[in-house]
Design a protein around this motif. Structure first.
Motif, mmCIF file in Angstrom:
data_model
loop_
_atom_site.group_PDB
_atom_site.id
_atom_site.type_symbol
_atom_site.label_atom_id
_atom_site.label_comp_id
_atom_site.label_asym_id
_atom_site.label_seq_id
_atom_site.Cartn_x
_atom_site.Cartn_y
_atom_site.Cartn_z
ATOM 1 N N SER A 53 75.014 11.202 71.455
ATOM 2 C CA SER A 53 74.597 11.866 70.387
ATOM 3 C C SER A 53 75.840 11.360 69.336
ATOM 4 O O SER A 53 76.536 12.173 70.046
ATOM 5 N N ARG A 59 77.057 13.474 64.850
ATOM 6 C CA ARG A 59 76.012 13.917 63.858
ATOM 7 C C ARG A 59 76.521 14.074 62.765
ATOM 8 O O ARG A 59 77.851 12.357 62.381
ATOM 9 N N TRP A 78 62.846 9.207 59.755
ATOM 10 C CA TRP A 78 64.415 9.503 60.217
ATOM 11 C C TRP A 78 65.410 10.258 58.670
ATOM 12 O O TRP A 78 65.362 10.404 58.325
ATOM 13 N N HIS A 85 66.442 13.778 56.880
ATOM 14 C CA HIS A 85 67.158 14.155 56.568
ATOM 15 C C HIS A 85 67.230 14.982 55.398
ATOM 16 O O HIS A 85 67.432 16.016 54.561
ATOM 17 N N HIS A 120 71.649 13.641 65.565
ATOM 18 C CA HIS A 120 71.059 12.466 66.229
ATOM 19 C C HIS A 120 71.009 12.948 67.961
ATOM 20 O O HIS A 120 72.169 12.215 68.587
ATOM 21 N N SER A 164 67.515 3.356 66.870
ATOM 22 C CA SER A 164 68.057 4.507 66.250
ATOM 23 C C SER A 164 69.294 4.667 66.669
ATOM 24 O O SER A 164 70.038 5.125 66.013
ATOM 25 N N ARG A 169 70.341 3.309 63.221
ATOM 26 C CA ARG A 169 70.052 4.143 62.282
ATOM 27 C C ARG A 169 70.981 5.238 62.341
ATOM 28 O O ARG A 169 71.244 5.722 60.791
ATOM 29 N N SER A 170 71.623 5.772 63.177
ATOM 30 C CA SER A 170 72.395 6.847 63.263
ATOM 31 C C SER A 170 73.551 6.282 62.496
ATOM 32 O O SER A 170 73.930 7.340 61.302
ATOM 33 N N GLU A 172 73.811 5.957 58.786
ATOM 34 C CA GLU A 172 73.524 7.351 57.630
ATOM 35 C C GLU A 172 75.404 8.025 58.081
ATOM 36 O O GLU A 172 75.075 8.712 56.938
ATOM 37 N N ALA A 178 76.872 8.731 60.832
ATOM 38 C CA ALA A 178 76.848 9.991 61.915
ATOM 39 C C ALA A 178 78.162 9.085 62.683
ATOM 40 O O ALA A 178 78.301 8.093 62.694
#
Length: 281
Positions: free
Chosen positions: A111, A113, A231, A235, A248, A257, A260-261, A264, A266
């Protein structure tokens, strides 16, 4: 679902005999594992493994509550930040109990953020292949019915996937309706109206009465580009609705994914593992 539970005053575990495939072979899963200390955890885990062996089971995976639609995975690494809504949780000694019994990690997840900044409000370029729309808040049963139909196709090739019935799916998600903010549920539709993608987000109610973070819980896409658009749109909407951080949640390391995270910006704050054991008969 065939299952058997083992409990003491200090520990509990359940064997689910009809688990998903692992390396193309049937498995049982171990879920509901809780123990106050390592000794009590070892006691119930030993009973569970013995029972599985008696039933002819040759492979076990866990922790998993029967399938990946329900709670599964151990936390393997963390920065110590508080748990978020619907996140798996465990004590460190519970993971150690599994490892000492011979379980080895067979799946890795994380996970992360990311701050929602003014740049988060830049919408992606539109596409002629699909149109993204926000749920209107009406007919939640119909909405989740559509999500179920797409999910069973979109997730079919995922590791450890197992189909569940529509009724079982609805019984899991309908209780969440009072917590849902309609603007955080997105659909991608083809020009003829056919559903080709969805994204389900939810405020992190574990945080406070008025959460400042929002969870990207799950999404699926059957059309190239729709997932990326969903996605990004998530946001945008989250930032414009006053959320400061996006989580995420529970992403497989090998999933698109994950890329993609990273794109971004994250940062990972928690890692998780799923574990497997081959049983000698």
């Amino acid at each position: 679902m065939r299952q058997e539970s083992f409990k003491t005053d200090q520990a509990a575990i359940t064997v689910f005999l009809d688990g998903p495939l692992w390396n193309g072979q049937p498995t049982a899963t171990l879920g509901g594992f809780r123990s106050r200390n390592a000794r009590s955890g070892q006691e119930v885990l030993s009973k569970a493994i013995g029972f599985a062996r008696q039933q002819g089971v040759e492979q076990l995976i866990g922790p998993m509550e029967g399938d990946s639609w329900h709670s599964y995975r151990f936390i393997t690494d963390t920065d110590g930040s508080p748990p978020f809504l619907m996140e798996p949780n465990n004590q460190a000694h519970e993971l150690e109990v599994f490892m000492k019994a011979g379980f080895r990690q067979i799946g890795s997840y994380f996970s992360a953020r990311v701050p929602l900044t003014p740049e988060s409000t830049q919408r992606p370029m539109p596409s002629s292949e699909f149109k993204v729309e926000v749920w209107d808040g009406k007919d939640p049963e119909g909405m989740f019915g559509q999500v179920y139909d797409l999910s069973v196709n979109a997730f079919a090739e995922n590791p450890f996937y197992k189909t569940i019935s529509r009724n079982a799916f609805m019984s899991m998600y309908m209780p969440l309706v009072p917590l849902i903010r309609k603007e955080l549920v997105l659909f991608a539709r083809k020009p003829d109206g056919e559903l080709t993608g969805f994204l389900f987000g939810i405020p992190n109610y574990s945080e406070a009465q008025t959460p400042k973070s929002v969870i990207l819980k799950t999404y699926a896409s059957m059309t190239k580009g729709a997932g990326r658009y969903l996605w990004r749109e998530f946001h945008v909407i989250a930032a414009r609705n006053g959320f400061q951080t996006a989580i995420h949640a529970l992403i497989h390391d090998d999933n698109l994914s994950a890329l993609r995270s990273i794109a971004e910006g994250a940062r990972v704050f928690r890692r998780y593992g799923l574990f497997g054991l081959r049983i000698a008969q």
